[in-house]
Motif scaffolding. Structure first.
Motif, mmCIF file in Angstrom:
data_model
loop_
_atom_site.group_PDB
_atom_site.id
_atom_site.type_symbol
_atom_site.label_atom_id
_atom_site.label_comp_id
_atom_site.label_asym_id
_atom_site.label_seq_id
_atom_site.Cartn_x
_atom_site.Cartn_y
_atom_site.Cartn_z
ATOM 1 N N ALA A 29 -9.695 3.366 7.053
ATOM 2 C CA ALA A 29 -9.154 2.012 7.208
ATOM 3 C C ALA A 29 -8.989 1.661 8.681
ATOM 4 O O ALA A 29 -9.195 0.502 9.076
ATOM 5 C CB ALA A 29 -7.805 1.914 6.488
ATOM 6 N N GLU A 30 -8.629 2.639 9.481
ATOM 7 C CA GLU A 30 -8.484 2.399 10.923
ATOM 8 C C GLU A 30 -9.822 1.996 11.538
ATOM 9 O O GLU A 30 -9.890 1.112 12.395
ATOM 10 C CB GLU A 30 -7.947 3.659 11.598
ATOM 11 N N ASP A 68 -10.656 -1.621 10.481
ATOM 12 C CA ASP A 68 -9.827 -2.573 11.230
ATOM 13 C C ASP A 68 -10.327 -2.728 12.662
ATOM 14 O O ASP A 68 -10.374 -3.844 13.208
ATOM 15 C CB ASP A 68 -8.370 -2.111 11.244
ATOM 16 N N ALA A 123 -11.709 -6.222 14.368
ATOM 17 C CA ALA A 123 -11.031 -6.741 15.556
ATOM 18 C C ALA A 123 -12.015 -6.903 16.707
ATOM 19 O O ALA A 123 -11.980 -7.908 17.437
ATOM 20 C CB ALA A 123 -9.888 -5.814 15.950
#
Length: 701
Positions: free
Chosen positions: A516-517, A520, A524
């Motif tokens: 998930a990091e 993200d 971004a």
């Protein structure tokens, strides 16, 4: 070391020591023993698990009454009286375990000197460093005890050289590391590295005082070709396998390339001989020099380390080149040129560049001005994975050209993969894919997925909020191909100015970090990108998640252009006049398109420098392409290889290689480098100031 040890004879035959018969020694061990025995400074090698001692005359004086019985015995036995003391045995074990060098500038150590065997305290500058064999394994610890810091520094530098060479992959890397070490640590005026290359030789050189910045270091070294019958000392050493040391004269006079060669008076030439490579290193000084025995031993050790690294690099380049050629030959060499779409892709091999991977992408036109896009991943990093990838890609095209509906295409692929798995009698085939159809007239993008990460859509920066938003599309993932199950497609708005990114999991996966990091971080980075150009966004996506990836990386970006762009290109030969031709052509083309003068000036300067760089490091002709939209100017310079030479010899007329990338960083809004099926491409993007777009580009212009 065919003649055996040169300074201290062992108390018993070599075969009875931990080192074994010299005929079976690793070349790296042979070089280190030569270095130890030939050095006038106190040196000792503690070899193997038993830390068998090999030392020279100067170290024998330190041992006192323990010599000569200490030679060939384990260090813990020889120094049993002090081994347990802090700074003795514990330091040896730490260096051998971690490989990290140890330096103590003022070491007060107990030494047995007197005939009565009493302990004395002597002060040394002591350095310990790990010794590695030809495969990079730590096999011992090298100790030097000296009253001068210069010897310790050279020992540290030699250890640092071994460490740096262990991280090299290509001959370019080996040359860069070896020449940097020679000029900075050996304090020579110039150094050259050369290897065989078919019927001739190629060499690269470093001269002390050259100013190399980060941009220079990222470019391949400038290789020069030498004929097979060249009389240059480097070629003679590589051919004969014999080291030569000229103390005074003009050793490079007959083969001098420039004034730097003409100034050399003393020259050392050392061969690099391995099973698959012939080469040499030369070290030149501008003053007469005697080349003392210790220096010759140091240079010989340097040559041995470089030769082993060059051997590994040649094997890697051969395997890597084959794997990458197989990989990229199955990918589209050119993406389609469609007026309402801007398309770019990026592929990078993972950590193990020797393996052919299964990541693939494709984009091709469909009837009615539509565009098919696909990105998939076949599990594995071998020839079978690459071959399966090629079959899936070819079948997908065939199915899409018959019936482009995404759900229908994936159902057909599912049957194909299931059939291949049954034929191969394997349940280990794992294929994921995302396939979509973009329709510019309807402003829609229809997508279906088979177990692949959801595409990322970057919306146009319009409306009250000028910041573009990027989000993952809600596409039903479905099972991977070959497992059956329901295949569903979804349609989303794909308005002018929007850009969709399809990517493999190597983009977001990192060891020790949550998935998930990674997702993200990618969203971004794409949201914060300064422009919407697909090539720029591919570069942003590849670097969005920090840290190295162990998987292949593939990204395909497609922008629904607000307006069609204009494009043009020119092929330039590998000649020193080429940059001037590019400047003239590009100035005329951009002026005709009414591009602002400030953009023209910056773009022409950067393109001229990139053309120069391509010709210097690739030696092939280059392809310059420009693409102009109302928002930005995109320029790319592509070469076709990295092993050629400029067809004329006046390369000094061409400007500094490093200057090109420095100019791009200063004058462009985004830039990057892309590998291609053969060669590489460097590109940059300059945004057009608002209201200064000039004549609106026309379709097909």
């Amino acid at each position: 070391m065919a003649g055996g040890p040169k300074a201290v004879e062992p108390a018993r035959p070599w075969s009875q020591t931990g080192l074994g018969d010299p005929s079976g020694w690793d070349p790296a061990l042979r070089a280190i023993v030569d270095l130890v025995l030939g050095s006038p400074v106190a040196m000792a090698l503690a070899y193997g698990d038993e830390l068998t001692l090999v030392y020279n005359d100067a170290y024998a004086a330190v041992l006192g009454v323990k010599h000569p019985e200490a030679f060939g015995r384990p260090a813990p036995e020889v120094h049993a009286d002090v081994w347990a003391m802090p700074g003795v045995g514990d330091v040896f074990e730490r260096v051998r375990r971690t490989g990290e060098p140890y330096l103590e500038t003022e070491a007060s150590l107990p030494v047995v000197r007197a005939a009565a065997g009493t302990l004395e305290h002597a002060v040394f500058t002591r350095g310990l460093s790990a010794v590695r064999d030809g495969r990079g394994r730590i096999v011992g610890v090298l100790t030097v005890a000296a009253e001068t810091t210069q010897v310790t520094r050279r020992l540290q530098d030699l250890s640092a050289l071994a460490s740096a060479l262990s991280a090299t992959l290509t001959l370019d890397d080996v040359a860069r590391v070896a020449l940097r070490y020679a000029v900075s640590s050996l304090d020579v005026h110039q150094a050259a590295f050369g290897v065989d290359d078919g019927t001739g030789w190629r060499m690269t050189r470093r001269v002390r005082g050259e100013v190399l910045d980060e941009a220079d270091e990222r470019l391949p070294p400038l290789w020069r070709r030498l004929p097979g019958d060249s009389t240059a000392p480097l070629v003679a050493a590589a051919t004969d396998g014999t080291a030569t040391f000229r103390t005074d004269g003009q050793p490079l006079r007959r083969t001098a390339l420039d004034r730097h060669d003409q100034k050399v008076r003393a020259l050392a030439a050392l061969p690099l001989r391995t099973a698959s490579l012939r080469g040499a290193l030369t070290f030149g000084l501008e003053a007469a020099h005697p080349w003392a025995p210790a220096e010759r031993a140091l240079l010989a050790a340097t040559a041995e380390l470089v030769a082993q690294a060059a051997e590994r690099a040649r094997r890697f380049e051969t395997q890597h080149g084959t794997a990458q050629l197989l990989q990229r030959s199955m990918l589209p060499e050119h993406l389609p040129d469609i007026p309402r779409f801007r398309i770019a892709a990026r592929y990078e091999a993972g950590v193990d560049g020797n393996a052919a991977g299964g990541d693939f992408y494709d984009a091709f036109p469909l009837a009615g001005g539509r565009l098919a896009v696909v990105l998939g991943d076949v599990a594995g990093h071998d020839v079978r994975a690459a071959a399966l990838m090629g079959q899936v890609r070819a079948a997908l095209r065939a199915l899409a050209l018959t019936d482009p509906d995404p759900a229908s295409v994936l159902r057909g692929l599912d049957r194909l993969v299931a059939n291949l798995a049954a034929e191969m009698r394997s349940d280990e085939i794992f294929v994921t894919v995302t396939y979509g159809v973009a329709d510019p007239e309807a402003g829609r993008l229809t997508l279906a997925s088979a177990g692949h990460p959801a595409p990322l859509l970057r919306r146009s920066a319009t409306g009250p909020d000028p910041v573009p938003a990027a989000g993952y599309l809600d596409v039903p993932p479905g099972p991977p191909l070959g497992l059956g199950g329901r295949r569903a497609a979804v349609a989303v708005d794909f308005a002018p100015g929007d850009t969709v990114l399809l990517f493999s999991d190597g983009v977001v996966e990192r060891r020790g970090r949550g998935l998930a990091e990674g997702f993200d971080a990618l969203a971004a980075a794409v949201s914060a990108a300064g422009g919407s150009d697909p090539r720029s966004l591919c570069a942003v996506a590849v670097g969005a998640v920090a840290g190295p990836t162990e998987d292949d990386v593939a990204v395909l970006a497609v922008e629904h252009a607000s307006r069609p762009s204009r494009s043009a290109g020119i092929q330039v030969p590998a000649e020193p006049t080429a940059p001037g031709r590019v400047r003239h052509w590009m100035t005329a083309q951009l002026t005709e398109w009414a591009v602002p003068e400030s953009v023209v000036a910056a773009a022409v300067l950067c393109t001229s420098e990139l053309t120069t760089n391509a010709l210097l490091h690739a030696g092939t002709s280059a392809r310059v392409e420009i693409d102009l939209s109302s928002e930005r100017l995109l320029v790319s310079v592509a070469d076709r290889g990295t092993r050629g030479t400029v067809t004329r010899t006046q390369t000094d007329r061409l400007s500094s290689r490093g200057r090109g990338l420095s100019l791009i960083e200063q004058l462009s809004d985004a830039w990057g480098t892309d590998p291609t099926v053969r060669g590489s491409t460097v590109w940059f993007e300059i945004l057009i100031p608002e209201g200064q777009a000039g004549v609106t580009p026309a379709p097909g212009g």
